[in-house]
Design a protein around this motif. Structure first.
Motif, PDB file in Angstrom:
ATOM      1  N   GLY A  51       0.633  -1.132   0.168  1.00  0.00           N
ATOM      2  CA  GLY A  51       0.152  -0.314  -0.127  1.00  0.00           C
ATOM      3  C   GLY A  51       1.033   1.258  -0.191  1.00  0.00           C
ATOM      4  N   PRO A  52       0.206   1.893   0.284  1.00  0.00           N
ATOM      5  CA  PRO A  52       1.436   3.475   0.117  1.00  0.00           C
ATOM      6  C   PRO A  52       2.017   3.725   1.490  1.00  0.00           C
ATOM      7  CG  PRO A  52      -1.583   4.276  -0.058  1.00  0.00           C
ATOM      8  CD  PRO A  52      -1.344   2.571   0.658  1.00  0.00           C
ATOM      9  N   GLU A  55       4.850   2.137  -0.469  1.00  0.00           N
ATOM     10  CA  GLU A  55       5.047   2.925  -1.745  1.00  0.00           C
ATOM     11  C   GLU A  55       6.015   4.223  -1.167  1.00  0.00           C
ATOM     12  OE1 GLU A  55       0.994   1.963  -4.129  1.00  0.00           O
ATOM     13  OE2 GLU A  55       0.808   3.950  -3.571  1.00  0.00           O
ATOM     14  N   ASP A  73      -0.706  16.011  -5.809  1.00  0.00           N
ATOM     15  CA  ASP A  73      -1.543  15.446  -5.308  1.00  0.00           C
ATOM     16  C   ASP A  73      -2.814  16.298  -5.294  1.00  0.00           C
ATOM     17  OD1 ASP A  73      -2.056  13.726  -2.619  1.00  0.00           O
ATOM     18  OD2 ASP A  73      -2.906  15.876  -2.056  1.00  0.00           O
ATOM     19  N   GLU A  74      -3.822  15.667  -4.921  1.00  0.00           N
ATOM     20  CA  GLU A  74      -5.754  15.961  -5.246  1.00  0.00           C
ATOM     21  C   GLU A  74      -5.783  17.205  -4.302  1.00  0.00           C
ATOM     22  OE1 GLU A  74      -8.770  13.408  -4.345  1.00  0.00           O
ATOM     23  OE2 GLU A  74      -7.470  12.026  -3.785  1.00  0.00           O
ATOM     24  N   ALA A 106      -2.560   4.458  -6.399  1.00  0.00           N
ATOM     25  CA  ALA A 106      -4.716   4.502  -6.718  1.00  0.00           C
ATOM     26  C   ALA A 106      -5.114   5.121  -5.283  1.00  0.00           C
ATOM     27  CB  ALA A 106      -4.868   3.582  -6.876  1.00  0.00           C
ATOM     28  N   ASP A 107      -3.649   4.944  -4.367  1.00  0.00           N
ATOM     29  CA  ASP A 107      -4.203   5.164  -2.965  1.00  0.00           C
ATOM     30  C   ASP A 107      -3.643   7.208  -3.322  1.00  0.00           C
ATOM     31  OD1 ASP A 107      -6.213   3.653  -2.352  1.00  0.00           O
ATOM     32  OD2 ASP A 107      -4.938   1.991  -2.108  1.00  0.00           O
ATOM     33  N   GLY A 108      -2.843   7.560  -3.565  1.00  0.00           N
ATOM     34  CA  GLY A 108      -1.926   8.532  -3.305  1.00  0.00           C
ATOM     35  C   GLY A 108      -0.743   8.634  -3.021  1.00  0.00           C
ATOM     36  N   THR A 110       1.175   9.089   1.254  1.00  0.00           N
ATOM     37  CA  THR A 110       1.439   9.718   2.074  1.00  0.00           C
ATOM     38  C   THR A 110       0.891  10.473   3.153  1.00  0.00           C
ATOM     39  OG1 THR A 110       3.599   9.278   2.807  1.00  0.00           O
ATOM     40  CG2 THR A 110       2.014   6.961   2.761  1.00  0.00           C
ATOM     41  N   LYS A 111       0.536  11.087   3.974  1.00  0.00           N
ATOM     42  CA  LYS A 111       0.819  11.845   4.876  1.00  0.00           C
ATOM     43  C   LYS A 111       2.544  12.372   4.425  1.00  0.00           C
ATOM     44  CE  LYS A 111      -0.929  14.223   9.029  1.00  0.00           C
ATOM     45  NZ  LYS A 111      -1.806  14.421  10.144  1.00  0.00           N
ATOM     46  N   VAL A 127     -10.011  13.817 -10.284  1.00  0.00           N
ATOM     47  CA  VAL A 127      -9.389  12.800  -9.521  1.00  0.00           C
ATOM     48  C   VAL A 127      -8.841  11.846 -10.676  1.00  0.00           C
ATOM     49  CG1 VAL A 127      -9.297  10.629  -8.662  1.00  0.00           C
ATOM     50  CG2 VAL A 127      -9.779  12.595  -7.915  1.00  0.00           C
ATOM     51  N   HIS A 130      -3.688   7.439 -12.483  1.00  0.00           N
ATOM     52  CA  HIS A 130      -2.200   8.319 -12.580  1.00  0.00           C
ATOM     53  C   HIS A 130      -1.266   7.670 -13.231  1.00  0.00           C
ATOM     54  CE1 HIS A 130      -2.434   3.734 -11.170  1.00  0.00           C
ATOM     55  NE2 HIS A 130      -1.165   3.873 -11.947  1.00  0.00           N
TER      56      HIS A 130
END
Length: 156
Positions: A51-52, A55, A73-74, A106-108, A110-111, A127, A130
């Motif tokens: 996951g993110p 990544e 980033d969105e 797909a999940d962008g 991380t913070k 959106v 990617h």
């Protein structure tokens, strides 16, 4: 100023890859005399499905040491193409030697990775897949170089 696009996912041969290669070649040709480029894409894959967070580790390793980081980033800032050109030109004029655009999966992003970025940009409130975001970024890099060179490619 070298430009690196660090992106999660691999593009297969096809129209998206053809467009990216075309726009980045145009960027390299147009930007060469402006101190912009060359541009490259580093594609990364999290084969373990972490996951993110996993990544983000891959993306952090791919970013050139000391690079200015621009997170795609969105939640990022929406800019006009001339403003984006001025941003690139400003970084170049400030002596930035490496610029990294970071695109998550797909999940962008991380913070934590977003927080490491020097700036964050968005292609708008919608959106985008990617893979298409890479095409759009490549085209905007070429458009920015064209604007900075005074080329008629960009019309208002």
């Amino acid at each position: 100023m070298r430009v690196t696009i660090c992106a999660i996912g691999r593009l297969r041969a096809g129209p998206e890859l053809d467009l990216i290669n075309d726009y980045l070649q145009r960027f390299d040709r147009t930007g060469r005399n402006l101190g912009l480029g060359p541009a490259q894409i580093i594609e990364l894959e999290d084969k373990k499905g972490g996951g993110p967070a996993a990544e983000a580790v891959l993306l952090e390793r791919a970013i050139p040491k000391g690079a200015t980081i621009c997170a795609m980033d969105e939640r990022g800032k929406v800019m006009t193409s001339p403003d984006f050109a001025n941003l690139l030109g400003g970084w170049r004029d400030q002596g930035v030697s490496d610029l990294a655009f970071v695109l998550g999966g797909a999940d962008g992003l991380t913070k934590d990775l977003r927080a490491q970025a020097d700036t964050s940009l968005s292609f708008g409130k919608m959106v985008w897949p990617h893979m298409l975001a890479r095409v759009m970024l490549s085209e905007q890099l070429y458009r920015a170089a064209s604007i900075l060179s005074g080329s008629p490619y960009h019309r208002v």
